[in-house]
Design an enzyme around this catalytic site. Structure first.
Site, PDB file in Angstrom:
ATOM      1  N   HIS C 150      47.693 -14.094  38.153  1.00  0.00           N
ATOM      2  CA  HIS C 150      47.392 -13.223  36.947  1.00  0.00           C
ATOM      3  C   HIS C 150      48.395 -13.445  35.580  1.00  0.00           C
ATOM      4  O   HIS C 150      49.408 -14.322  35.673  1.00  0.00           O
ATOM      5  CB  HIS C 150      47.641 -11.678  37.068  1.00  0.00           C
ATOM      6  CG  HIS C 150      46.744 -11.176  38.001  1.00  0.00           C
ATOM      7  ND1 HIS C 150      46.391 -11.316  39.739  1.00  0.00           N
ATOM      8  CD2 HIS C 150      45.406 -10.478  37.844  1.00  0.00           C
ATOM      9  CE1 HIS C 150      45.681 -10.977  39.855  1.00  0.00           C
ATOM     10  NE2 HIS C 150      44.829 -10.259  38.994  1.00  0.00           N
ATOM     11  N   LYS C 154      51.405  -8.055  33.834  1.00  0.00           N
ATOM     12  CA  LYS C 154      50.915  -7.589  35.000  1.00  0.00           C
ATOM     13  C   LYS C 154      52.349  -6.992  35.703  1.00  0.00           C
ATOM     14  O   LYS C 154      53.221  -7.393  35.821  1.00  0.00           O
ATOM     15  CB  LYS C 154      50.286  -8.018  35.971  1.00  0.00           C
ATOM     16  CG  LYS C 154      49.631  -7.251  37.250  1.00  0.00           C
ATOM     17  CD  LYS C 154      48.530  -8.166  37.740  1.00  0.00           C
ATOM     18  CE  LYS C 154      48.111  -7.376  39.181  1.00  0.00           C
ATOM     19  NZ  LYS C 154      47.274  -6.220  38.763  1.00  0.00           N
TER      20      LYS C 154
END
Lengths: 265, 265, 265, 265
Positions: C150, C154
């Site tokens: 990701h 995050k």
């Protein structure tokens, strides 16, 4: 002092002159990204944005030191000639700069020995590095193939980047005396083996959801080496644009390809 | 009791009869792997190994209950017919089983309702699963393409597995009413877009160091789904061969493709 | 008549009632994408857009048949209860729907047997398919690991999708009697082997340029099977949202997870 | 004259002396591969194969000019000292050559200025190139992580190659003034983010079917660059071994790492 993320903006320019940028083609897709990137970079100043209807005089009026040309092949040479004539450095992302056009530009630059111009067919650092490293590595492997993958609205295949990568690879292998990739195929009725570009097999995939991606696959006995580059959006080109703007003043003459500004040995 | 690694051998057969295996084509590459795999499996017994010079009578003399045919297209039908005639179950990895040959075999099996035969064009569990899942998923995505990658000594392109996968995908999309993958290509002078197989683009890469690999790429707005299978060596086929031998007695009649023995819904 | 790209909009709804959609949370990132997707879909009609300050009465006044909830965990249950109470079908992309909340919703739905609700932790068709297929395949392979990748903003690791995928895989393997993945590691001082989630190793990569990506790797003797999903932007979730809106009226009661609406055998 | 596949054997040695090779550790896995590779190379001659019971005198009796040491850490230093003492060039694939041992060897080589020794922790050309290029590229990207993947019988994590790659990357980034990769993770209870090696995140996957694989992922705004290397079997190391044997005589003194013999700028 901690250092910033590379390519995101705050490191000092390589020239002591302030970098005052005029963006031509500011209303296009690349142009809008570039306007934002130049604005966000602490060491660059956006002094003018020109669209197709604007006079080049606006560049001089704004006191620009650098011109960033993101226009169309029809007018890019005229823009760059204007920059050189007026002692501005130019960074060019417009396509269509044939060998002939570049020769004419070099002739003009001979009379302006302090001016630098960078014409970059591809501003993605990752793409340029991947192609350069793939070519360097391809001297050491018997097999090499290229797979490029793009969105399905692209009209030409293979991509210009794939063609340039194949050319770099072909040159490196020729210089090293490496023969063609082994291939025993005798039966391929529908052309599954793809295109042969400078002796290198190139495959073009078109897939909804993708943007611009490329893999160079190198193979030898018992091993494989893959260089993969993904450009997810036009933001991918901004670190290269900024690198060009920061470096061009210190590199008089014409540089073709961002490679010239990277330390690739 | 802890369970073993799946596909490595010790779980009970699905039949209560002992699994006494005769391997035909035991001297070939696949045959040698199979002889070792059957020998190593605690629930299977290797009772005969036949080469091209051996009489089929040897199979009966050894008391085999199962025949594993890994020979050549010329004699495979005769071997299988012999197995069926004598009430033996057969697992077949030999190629060349055309629709016509399979029809004739089905007719023979009608007279031997307790005998099971499995003909598998591909014994790799991973490959079969990847193809089946890719076809199921391809109903939900506008774009699909296949890239198969093999060693450069392969003479045909694309691979048989890629052709079968394209067929499965085409069937699934046709059934779901999905149209062709979007593709705006108008300029592809050298065939970089690869082969069109049942309406699906297939690309064949040949690279020293590789064995047998395949990717199915599915794309939709903002996303990509990739199914990749790598067969690094012939050991990849042994779990499928063992699954076939363990299951065939409980599946009378002809099964074509290992899919039939996997729980694929 | 040629068929449209799947998930992009023009195929008929599964209900004969017109699909009149009210979007709650229309000003958020997902909400803005959804407003555009519903507007662009010929068989759906956008009848109301609500922000946090709007009264739910607006939904009824607009004559909505379906409610799309893309709000926040604090108010999502209240929104859905309102929809059920008034006989509207609901599609929910808001997180925070614990087992307890779902139980209470099921109780309410018992009194409204014609109403359908879909709560989907993930609206990406590709992600849902990849997880489901990976779990089905994981029964056949000794080894399985998950790598999720990701953007670096995050805050939690691993991702919720990876945790759910690990759970599906663990259930499938437990049911099939498959033991833990083989692992001879005895020396791992810095934790390179990652997290153990329901007995499955999960690795979390954080990289500038990425959005949301996941690979499930399955391995057996001589072969590897990889399911990779890439979500490049929020557009990836729109085909799933549209599928939900088109299907929910024909599926009374509560469905948890988009899987329920896909034909996964 | 057409050129051969690189690394497969027939190009001329870089020294005019004949390359007469004695293989020590000829009975081990690497040793057996090397014996075959040297035998197959037209410009090399295998003059002696030694196992653990053989006297080093055998090397001299056979008239070897080069010694290839593929033994164990306990006796490798003694073997190499013997080679240097007798004016033989040495190529060493045995592990355990600490900085201290290398210092002692350099001292001995000072007295034998014509002798070359190569100690290579990794003989795979692809792996060495991938690590070198990844380090060079890592100067240009904010994010970098490493994923190494091996068979599940490996006892240590992460791999030595991953640790060396992380070190090269850390050095290159430090020199270029690049800060740590961005990472907003605040919640990672089970260690999904892997090991931190010289400031670089390293993830170790263990999967049946794999041999030795590594990916370096570099990320920047809108783009990703991946260097992947796959070593499918020990054959992958032979081109590097042959390159070492052909080059060592022309490079007096100690070279540590195959990099020294590749043209990496």
């Amino acid at each position: 002092m901690t250092s910033p993320e590379p390519g995101t903006g705050t490191h000092p320019g390589t020239s002591t002159d302030p970098i005052r940028v005029a963006v031509l083609g500011a209303g296009g897709k690349m142009g809008r990204h570039a306007v934002r990137a130049v604005t966000d970079a602490p060491d660059l100043e956006l002094v003018a944005e020109l669209g197709s209807a604007d006079s080049l005089q606006k560049v001089l009026d704004a006191g620009a030191s650098h011109l960033l040309d993101l226009t169309v092949p029809q007018i890019s040479p005229e823009n760059v000639a204007f920059a050189v004539q007026n002692g501005l450095h130019a960074v060019v992302g417009t396509s269509g700069w044939s060998a002939e056009r570049r020769t004419r530009l070099r002739e003009q630059l001979a009379d302006h020995p302090q001016v630098g111009v960078l014409i970059a067919p591809n501003f993605s650092l990752g793409s340029v590095l991947a192609s350069a490293f793939a070519a360097a590595a391809a001297r050491h492997f018997p097999s090499v193939e290229i797979i490029e993958m793009h969105h399905p609205d692209k009209v030409d295949a293979p991509s210009g980047t794939a063609v340039r990568t194949a050319g770099l690879i072909a040159d490196a292998r020729s210089e090293a005396g490496v023969g063609p990739s082994p291939d025993a195929t005798t039966h391929d009725p529908d052309g599954a083996r793809g295109a042969l570009v400078d002796g290198v097999r190139v495959h073009a995939v078109r897939l909804r959801g993708l943007e611009a991606h490329q893999e160079v696959l190198l193979g030898g006995p018992g091993e494989q080496l893959v260089f993969r580059h993904d450009a997810f959006d036009r933001g991918a080109y901004m670190p290269g644009v900024l690198l060009g703007l920061r470096t061009v003043a210190s590199r008089p003459g014409l540089a073709y390809g961002l490679d010239a500004y990277l330390d690739l040995g």
